[in-house]
Design a protein around this motif. Sequence first.
Motif, PDB file in Angstrom:
ATOM      1  N   THR A  50     -35.595 -24.340 -87.014  1.00 58.04           N
ATOM      2  CA  THR A  50     -35.100 -23.156 -87.724  1.00 58.04           C
ATOM      3  C   THR A  50     -35.633 -23.117 -89.145  1.00 58.04           C
ATOM      4  O   THR A  50     -36.059 -22.063 -89.623  1.00 58.04           O
ATOM      5  CB  THR A  50     -33.567 -23.150 -87.736  1.00 58.04           C
ATOM      6  OG1 THR A  50     -33.092 -23.197 -86.389  1.00 58.04           O
ATOM      7  CG2 THR A  50     -33.028 -21.919 -88.416  1.00 58.04           C
ATOM      8  N   ASN A  51     -35.638 -24.256 -89.822  1.00 61.56           N
ATOM      9  CA  ASN A  51     -36.155 -24.304 -91.190  1.00 61.56           C
ATOM     10  C   ASN A  51     -37.649 -23.997 -91.245  1.00 61.56           C
ATOM     11  O   ASN A  51     -38.114 -23.326 -92.159  1.00 61.56           O
ATOM     12  CB  ASN A  51     -35.867 -25.659 -91.826  1.00 61.56           C
ATOM     13  CG  ASN A  51     -34.397 -25.842 -92.102  1.00 61.56           C
ATOM     14  OD1 ASN A  51     -33.659 -24.885 -92.266  1.00 61.56           O
ATOM     15  ND2 ASN A  51     -33.957 -27.089 -92.144  1.00 61.56           N
ATOM     16  N   ILE A  99     -38.084 -20.159 -90.697  1.00 66.95           N
ATOM     17  CA  ILE A  99     -37.664 -19.386 -91.866  1.00 66.95           C
ATOM     18  C   ILE A  99     -38.748 -19.403 -92.950  1.00 66.95           C
ATOM     19  O   ILE A  99     -38.970 -18.397 -93.616  1.00 66.95           O
ATOM     20  CB  ILE A  99     -36.314 -19.911 -92.400  1.00 66.95           C
ATOM     21  CG1 ILE A  99     -35.191 -19.482 -91.460  1.00 66.95           C
ATOM     22  CG2 ILE A  99     -36.037 -19.414 -93.804  1.00 66.95           C
ATOM     23  CD1 ILE A  99     -33.848 -20.074 -91.789  1.00 66.95           C
TER      24      ILE A  99
END
Length: 98
Positions: free
Chosen positions: A31-32, A35
């Motif tokens: 997810t990081n 993003i």
Amino acid sequence: MHFLFLLTLITVLVSLEAFSQSGTAGIVDATNHIITYYQTAINLMYAIGALVGLIGAIKVYNKWNSGDHDTGKVATAWFGSCIFLVLVATVLSSFFGL
């Protein structure tokens, strides 16, 4: 024969347990990473939208000066695609809170 099967089954179960422990950390890490790519993708969409707008303006200007009757259709197509790219980038940035 049964011993080999039992040993293989235990090895598979232990390895599955080891993989399942790092699942949450892997999802957070993925997810990081995703993003961090969104802002670059949004900036790229804005840049492509600007280029499409410039190319469309030149195409429409050339058709208008040559006296073609379908200038309105060409303008609608080029500027519609430019507006679509800008709207997609804006929606992505507002949807993901960037």
